[in-house]
Design a protein around this motif. Structure first.
Motif, PDB file in Angstrom:
ATOM      1  N   ASN A  51       0.818  -1.217   0.000  1.00 17.41           N
ATOM      2  CA  ASN A  51       0.000   0.000   0.000  1.00 17.41           C
ATOM      3  C   ASN A  51       0.854   1.271   0.000  1.00 17.41           C
ATOM      4  O   ASN A  51       0.546   2.229   0.707  1.00 17.41           O
TER       5      ASN A  51
ATOM      6  N   ILE B  48      -7.021  -6.361  -1.472  1.00 19.08           N
ATOM      7  CA  ILE B  48      -6.606  -5.293  -2.387  1.00 19.08           C
ATOM      8  C   ILE B  48      -7.840  -4.636  -3.001  1.00 19.08           C
ATOM      9  O   ILE B  48      -7.908  -3.408  -3.116  1.00 19.08           O
ATOM     10  N   LEU B  49      -8.850  -5.437  -3.371  1.00 13.78           N
ATOM     11  CA  LEU B  49     -10.074  -4.866  -3.955  1.00 13.78           C
ATOM     12  C   LEU B  49     -10.816  -3.997  -2.933  1.00 13.78           C
ATOM     13  O   LEU B  49     -11.430  -2.992  -3.289  1.00 13.78           O
ATOM     14  N   LEU B  50     -10.756  -4.395  -1.650  1.00 15.19           N
ATOM     15  CA  LEU B  50     -11.466  -3.646  -0.607  1.00 15.19           C
ATOM     16  C   LEU B  50     -10.570  -2.628   0.098  1.00 15.19           C
ATOM     17  O   LEU B  50     -11.023  -1.917   1.000  1.00 15.19           O
ATOM     18  N   ASN B  51      -9.290  -2.549  -0.304  1.00 14.79           N
ATOM     19  CA  ASN B  51      -8.339  -1.601   0.282  1.00 14.79           C
ATOM     20  C   ASN B  51      -8.150  -1.829   1.783  1.00 14.79           C
ATOM     21  O   ASN B  51      -8.105  -0.895   2.575  1.00 14.79           O
ATOM     22  N   HIS B  53      -5.630  -2.908   4.547  1.00 13.96           N
ATOM     23  CA  HIS B  53      -4.191  -3.051   4.766  1.00 13.96           C
ATOM     24  C   HIS B  53      -3.900  -2.936   6.250  1.00 13.96           C
ATOM     25  O   HIS B  53      -4.642  -2.254   6.962  1.00 13.96           O
TER      26      HIS B  53
ATOM     27  N   ILE C  48      -6.777   0.591  -8.893  1.00  8.40           N
ATOM     28  CA  ILE C  48      -5.796   0.023  -7.961  1.00  8.40           C
ATOM     29  C   ILE C  48      -4.448   0.708  -8.151  1.00  8.40           C
ATOM     30  O   ILE C  48      -3.758   1.037  -7.185  1.00  8.40           O
ATOM     31  N   HIS C  53     -10.361   4.430  -4.176  1.00  2.50           N
ATOM     32  CA  HIS C  53     -11.289   3.508  -3.523  1.00  2.50           C
ATOM     33  C   HIS C  53     -12.480   4.279  -2.997  1.00  2.50           C
ATOM     34  O   HIS C  53     -12.366   5.466  -2.675  1.00  2.50           O
ATOM     35  N   LEU C  55     -13.774   0.859  -5.227  1.00 12.03           N
ATOM     36  CA  LEU C  55     -13.926   0.544  -6.638  1.00 12.03           C
ATOM     37  C   LEU C  55     -15.383   0.740  -7.055  1.00 12.03           C
ATOM     38  O   LEU C  55     -16.294   0.524  -6.256  1.00 12.03           O
TER      39      LEU C  55
END
Lengths: 199, 199, 199
Positions: A51, B48-51, B53, C48, C53, C55
């Motif tokens: 990230n 990664i799609l939902l961010n 981290h 990405i 975000h 998406l």
């Protein structure tokens, strides 16, 4: 000095993408995409996993412009799908880049205060996944997973060397040089004597 | 109990990656990469799609270390590219993991207050994309897209069961158990009676 | 008007994924996944890479639901793996979508104050990587890298047109229309006269 190694490593990675694209008979679009992915794919994947934004090539257009220039020249020079002498010229800058990119990836990960083993993995991903993605985009099993001459193993050794020197009190610069030396010399020895993993 | 299912599911997914890597005659690097991607790729893609981290295996090194240990053992034990009895041993933990990972993915997505259909999709992605990425890295069309025995359909059923019980007032634990039960039993029935999608 | 082009472009991209899935003899799971990836993969990759975000399809379930509906219908209608007349019907909406998605991607990137060349690349990625990912998931070399009729080149021209009109003082709407016109007409001309890149 590190800048020159980074530049020549990036160019070597890009040329390996260009040659592969030509072998697959791609046009300029494919040549540029493969050069871009091979040169910058490993670092981009590392930054997405960690990230870190903005991505280096989003923030600084000189990477994309340089690779585009190389691709135009490469698409004109490299024709046919035979073995090309450029494959030999890039062996040494490729080995130097392998060590440097492993060191860079490990350094970024260690800065984030994550565990050593994961930091070493991210060093290996930085150095090798450009080539992995290049092979995927050619619908081939990534060569680094086959019994190649220790490519990912050299990246691991370089990452480990970076961490070891850094943990022993070396600064970033000295750790990077040891890492490049370990990664590149192991790679060149493995190529020379055809060393491969026993399992 | 959920911890044991998660552990055995992760191990089953990793073993399926190891076996595939051996079938492709990869060395330890390929074995480890495929085991890692199969076991953790679905959850990583979801995050990664939902961010979300840091990624679970970046924050907690025990995942990467366990898979590395399994890969070394697997690379020594599994030789040749014939059918291996391990493929039968992993059917049940694989089915349990399928249900659990679908539940986990759906639960994360529902926490973010996104729509139900998208949350179910993220449950399916969590459970199935490890295997999809494993097949991609072997340059094969993902088996889950062919007329397999309802693999992704079972993940969808498990995700749906999680949401249904949760929306009906069940807590996270009970919803997860129903989800595992639905996903795993449907999968084992589909394998036993060779059920496939009609279209 | 732009909404209608976006809708028809998205549908055209989804249908191209459905047809490819059918050609590979995939079931409904594969059809839906390929339709989804082809229609939304380019924009998802762009977001990405730019760290935007949530998406679009996570925030708004109507994309996923529409593509699911199309996939069910497509899985029933399109059978066999022969050439299908739908491939001809989608040429024009596909060309319009190509121009629009290139414009959208370029616009998002320019808003972030990044350099023009990188913004154009992100426009091309938005318009073309859905198809690239579709081909990857079919274990094929992406057709856009072969000597196709200027697909990515048209996306680049459309992105360039957007930037040029925008930089010359045109607002978002007029720039988008010029971009669609340039991208779609170049693409249709290239298909009609079989234009390909010389290198």
């Amino acid at each position: 000095m590190i800048f020159i190694i980074e530049l020549s490593g990036t160019i070597a990675f890009a040329i390996s993408g260009i040659l592969e694209a030509r072998r697959q008979n791609m046009d300029l679009i494919g040549v540029f995409t493969l050069a871009f992915i091979t040169a910058l794919g490993g670092g981009t994947l590392r930054d997405i996993l960690l990230n870190r934004h903005p991505l280096i090539w989003v923030a600084d257009p000189s990477y994309a412009l340089m690779i585009f220039g190389l691709s135009v020249i490469g698409a004109i020079i490299f024709r046919g799908n035979h073995f090309h002498p450029a494959e030999r010229w890039i062996v040494i800058p490729d080995a130097l880049g392998l060590g440097l990119f492993a060191a860079t990836g490990t350094a970024y990960a260690l800065n984030l205060d994550i565990s050593v083993f994961v930091a070493l993995l991210l060093g290996v991903i930085t150095a090798t996944f450009g080539g992995v993605l290049r092979d995927l985009f050619c619908a081939e099993i990534p060569s680094v997973f086959r019994r190649t001459q220790l490519y990912a193993t050299c990246a691991f050794a370089a990452s480990f060397a970076y961490w070891f020197i850094h943990a022993s009190g070396g600064d970033h610069e000295i750790s990077t040089f040891v890492s490049i030396f370990v990664g590149a010399s192991l790679r060149l020895l493995a190529l020379r004597f055809d060393w491969r993993l026993p399992i």
